[in-house]
Design a protein around this motif. Sequence first.
Motif, short mmCIF file in Angstrom:
data_model
loop_
_atom_site.label_atom_id
_atom_site.label_comp_id
_atom_site.label_asym_id
_atom_site.label_seq_id
_atom_site.Cartn_x
_atom_site.Cartn_y
_atom_site.Cartn_z
N THR A 1 4.36 8.52 -13.24
CA THR A 1 5.04 7.92 -12.28
C THR A 1 6.46 7.29 -12.28
O THR A 1 7.19 7.18 -11.56
N TRP B 1 7.00 3.80 -1.65
CA TRP B 1 6.28 4.64 -2.30
C TRP B 1 5.17 5.39 -1.07
O TRP B 1 4.80 6.57 -1.20
N VAL C 1 9.35 -1.33 -8.80
CA VAL C 1 8.93 -0.17 -8.22
C VAL C 1 7.87 0.51 -8.78
O VAL C 1 6.76 0.94 -8.26
N ALA D 1 9.53 6.77 -10.11
CA ALA D 1 10.14 5.66 -9.78
C ALA D 1 11.59 5.49 -10.29
O ALA D 1 12.22 5.08 -9.65
N TYR E 1 6.93 8.38 0.18
CA TYR E 1 7.09 9.44 -0.76
C TYR E 1 5.88 10.16 -0.94
O TYR E 1 5.85 11.28 -1.04
N GLN E 2 4.62 9.49 -1.04
CA GLN E 2 3.56 10.24 -1.19
C GLN E 2 3.20 11.20 -0.02
O GLN E 2 2.84 12.42 -0.01
N TRP F 1 9.27 -1.61 -1.72
CA TRP F 1 8.87 -0.54 -2.66
C TRP F 1 7.52 0.19 -2.26
O TRP F 1 7.34 1.24 -2.25
N GLN F 2 6.37 -0.69 -1.55
CA GLN F 2 5.02 -0.03 -1.18
C GLN F 2 5.55 0.81 -0.15
O GLN F 2 4.90 1.91 -0.01
N GLY G 1 5.59 -0.48 -6.10
CA GLY G 1 5.52 0.78 -5.10
C GLY G 1 4.54 1.78 -5.84
O GLY G 1 3.65 2.46 -4.92
N CYS G 2 4.83 2.05 -7.00
CA CYS G 2 3.73 3.32 -7.48
C CYS G 2 2.21 2.76 -7.81
O CYS G 2 1.47 3.36 -8.19
#
Length: 178
Positions: A84, A160, A59, A88, A163-164, A156-157, A63-64
């Motif tokens: 982050t 993320w 993550v 996460a 989420y952004q 996860w990408q 992701g982050c």
Amino acid sequence: QIKQLPMRAVIATEVDTPKGNQPICWVILTSLPIESFADAWSVLEYYEHRWMIEEYNRVAKSGCSIEKHALRTSDRLEALIGLTSVVAVRLFQLKLVGRNQPDAKAATHVPSAWLKCLKLMRPKVKLTEMTVYAFFRELAKLGGFLARKHDGEPGWQTIWKGYQRLHQTAIGIALAQR
């Protein structure tokens, strides 16, 4: 400079392995004291939970995108990782709840601000019956996940990125309300 690092080894070998399979053998190095079978068993139980640590690292790393930031000093990297990490952990918690409690309602686990933003961004979504699992997939859709039957679970990408977008919308709402 470290000249010695005291270690102990716990070796666990599978017994009664099914015919045709190799027995599993774990050799675990630990700095924990091992004085009894119970101590060794505790080390094995810790090791069994390593997947959670590895998933969290996915993550944070994938992701982050910790590694993509151009920060070079430890002070700045620590601040970035601190910020982050909160997100996460939250995203990882939502994934676990969605997976392990399929009927868990999003309204009880997801911040209400996130739900409001999702409703603005995806007006056809029905929040009243939405589960955590459904919220997680909607978040992924914001990040580009197509959610076709054969697509499997989002990575996860994608989570993320979703989420952004959600977070940027929340910031925009907060600024507009001022």
